[in-house]
Write a protein that holds these residues in place. Structure first.
Motif, mmCIF file in Angstrom:
data_model
loop_
_atom_site.group_PDB
_atom_site.id
_atom_site.type_symbol
_atom_site.label_atom_id
_atom_site.label_comp_id
_atom_site.label_asym_id
_atom_site.label_seq_id
_atom_site.Cartn_x
_atom_site.Cartn_y
_atom_site.Cartn_z
ATOM 1 N N SER A 66 0.832 -1.206 0.000
ATOM 2 C CA SER A 66 0.000 0.000 0.000
ATOM 3 C C SER A 66 0.864 1.253 0.000
ATOM 4 O O SER A 66 0.545 2.244 -0.674
ATOM 5 C CB SER A 66 -0.926 0.009 1.224
ATOM 6 O OG SER A 66 -1.849 -1.047 1.161
ATOM 7 N N TRP A 86 -4.382 5.258 -3.080
ATOM 8 C CA TRP A 86 -4.728 4.422 -1.925
ATOM 9 C C TRP A 86 -6.211 4.064 -1.935
ATOM 10 O O TRP A 86 -6.581 2.904 -1.726
ATOM 11 C CB TRP A 86 -4.366 5.144 -0.629
ATOM 12 C CG TRP A 86 -4.900 4.442 0.572
ATOM 13 C CD1 TRP A 86 -4.418 3.291 1.140
ATOM 14 C CD2 TRP A 86 -6.059 4.817 1.347
ATOM 15 N NE1 TRP A 86 -5.196 2.928 2.212
ATOM 16 C CE2 TRP A 86 -6.205 3.845 2.360
ATOM 17 C CE3 TRP A 86 -6.960 5.869 1.289
ATOM 18 C CZ2 TRP A 86 -7.231 3.909 3.305
ATOM 19 C CZ3 TRP A 86 -7.980 5.933 2.216
ATOM 20 C CH2 TRP A 86 -8.102 4.963 3.217
ATOM 21 N N THR A 90 -7.710 0.264 -2.284
ATOM 22 C CA THR A 90 -8.227 -0.249 -1.015
ATOM 23 C C THR A 90 -9.743 -0.427 -1.007
ATOM 24 O O THR A 90 -10.262 -1.400 -0.436
ATOM 25 C CB THR A 90 -7.818 0.701 0.134
ATOM 26 O OG1 THR A 90 -6.404 0.899 0.105
ATOM 27 C CG2 THR A 90 -8.215 0.134 1.488
ATOM 28 N N PRO A 276 -5.096 -5.026 -0.256
ATOM 29 C CA PRO A 276 -4.201 -5.215 0.888
ATOM 30 C C PRO A 276 -4.857 -5.982 2.033
ATOM 31 O O PRO A 276 -6.061 -5.864 2.276
ATOM 32 C CB PRO A 276 -3.869 -3.778 1.312
ATOM 33 C CG PRO A 276 -5.011 -2.954 0.814
ATOM 34 C CD PRO A 276 -5.475 -3.616 -0.457
ATOM 35 N N PHE A 302 -4.569 2.658 8.292
ATOM 36 C CA PHE A 302 -3.748 3.080 7.151
ATOM 37 C C PHE A 302 -3.098 4.446 7.352
ATOM 38 O O PHE A 302 -2.157 4.782 6.621
ATOM 39 C CB PHE A 302 -4.596 3.118 5.876
ATOM 40 C CG PHE A 302 -4.762 1.781 5.213
ATOM 41 C CD1 PHE A 302 -3.743 1.236 4.444
ATOM 42 C CD2 PHE A 302 -5.937 1.064 5.339
ATOM 43 C CE1 PHE A 302 -3.889 0.004 3.829
ATOM 44 C CE2 PHE A 302 -6.102 -0.169 4.729
ATOM 45 C CZ PHE A 302 -5.085 -0.706 3.970
#
Length: 393
Positions: A66, A86, A90, A276, A302
């Motif tokens: 990530s 991201w 995600t 992830p 995160f």
């Protein structure tokens, strides 16, 4: 916002979302998918810069794949590009885990044929990444030897900090061997973030580690407790995403937010979705507090990764363009190839190639990817179908 920047953000969103929908196989496989999509196909970064970024993210705590994706997004489209990269990578798995959290409980999906096929896809993807990176980053006898040694140590000494120590040692060897060797083709990364902002991000990272436990005791609210638990879990992970599992278990099960049975069911569900492993936090947050809980958990786990990458990148060009640092990075990059080679065997090969037909499918997928040059999403579909067929035999 100018049209050029908006177009870049839309492009980052499209590519990262496609990766978020198709990147099965865990963090090492993700680096292979990134290499194929961002480096080989789109050439957003040269091979050496990509390897340098991977090495940097291996140093930092948090989800390495990530962080690499965030870094590529920052290079391509600035700070917003990192956020968009991201989100795209995600969100698909977060949505899937939150939506299907209750439905997937109690089902043994880990042994489904199509899931096994996706594990074989990961073998082909990582082998392709090693094939390309090895040609560029281990062109001489010393670096090939260094990669093999890194592979051997990684497989024989598996601790949370072993990869960091291997990279440090390889950097020292590279400094000694290559410090006077000119490095060609080192592309300066266009980091559009000031060093001042980088320092602010690093300060916030450390401040939250220190202050959140105190605020948790003072505030005594479930939301604040969740932020502290998931932020701390995301801050202390070295050695790959799977290391976060015991950290999360110690945070959520004793607190009564999630039962042990639900924890294990959610972990099984996480193996069935791309993206992830840290998105497992979305499932846990949803079990503890519905959709708001999922949002809190995802943002908190995160946030450390984002703060660290954005904090360090403004200083990275100056470091990596220093002749001594370049020599060190030549050793580090060779070690990264060795670490990827070790991961190709364990956990990918050992969990995916269990019988001759698995090997046949892996070779076929590798051939489709390398020589037929088919896009990764076709490889993913072919792997899932092939795994399902093998399961019927």
């Amino acid at each position: 916002m100018g049209k050029g920047k908006l177009a870049a953000l839309i492009e980052v969103w499209g590519v990262s979302t496609k990766l978020g929908l198709t990147s099965f196989g865990g963090p090492i496989a993700h680096l292979g998918y990134f290499h194929d999509e961002y480096i080989r196909r789109r050439k957003w970064m040269d091979e050496r810069s990509y390897a340098d970024l991977v090495a940097l993210c291996q140093f930092l705590p948090g989800p390495a794949s990530s962080q690499v994706g965030i870094g590529i997004g920052v290079v391509r489209a600035g700070l917003l590009g990192g956020i968009v990269a991201w989100l795209g990578f995600t969100l698909p798995s977060v949505i899937a885990l939150v939506a299907f959290a209750y439905l997937l409980q109690g089902f043994d999906i880990g042994h489904a044929g199509w899931i096994h096929g996706l594990k074989i896809v990961a073998v082909a993807i990582v082998a392709h990444a090693i094939w390309g990176m090895g040609q560029k980053l281990t062109p001489d006898r010393v670096r090939i030897t260094l990669a093999v040694i890194a592979m051997a140590i990684t497989l024989s000494w598996q601790t949370a900090y072993s990869q960091v120590i291997i990279i440090l040692a390889a950097g020292c060897i590279g400094l000694g061997v290559y410090r006077k060797k000119a490095v060609e083709g080192t592309q300066s990364l266009p980091i559009k973030i000031s060093r001042t902002f980088g320092v602010v991000c690093l300060t916030i990272f450390f401040a939250l580690i220190l202050l959140l436990p105190l605020l948790r005791q003072w505030g005594d609210s479930k939301g604040l407790s969740m932020i502290d638990s998931f932020y701390r879990s995301g801050s202390l992970v070295f050695g790959g995403g799977h290391v976060v599992l015991p950290l999360l278990q110690r945070e959520v099960v004793p607190a009564g937010w999630v039962t042990q049975a639900d924890f294990l069911a959610g972990y099984g569900a996480t193996q069935a979705v791309p993206g992830p492993l840290f998105t497992f936090a979305g499932y846990l947050g949803a079990m503890a507090g519905g959709v708001p809980g999922a949002i809190i958990a995802i943002l908190a786990i995160f946030l450390p990764a984002f703060l660290l990458v954005v904090g360090v990148l403004p200083f990275w060009n100056g470091l990596r363009n220093n002749p001594k640092i370049q020599g060190s990075l030549m050793g580090v990059n060779a070690a990264v190839v060795g670490i990827l080679l070790a991961a190709l065997y364990d956990p990918l090969w050992t969990t995916a190639i269990l019988q001759p037909m698995d090997f046949v499918l892996a070779v076929l997928l590798f051939t489709m990817l390398v020589f037929w040059k088919l896009p990764p999403w076709i490889i993913v579909l072919a792997g899932a179908a092939g795994g399902w067929v093998i399961g019927l035999i």
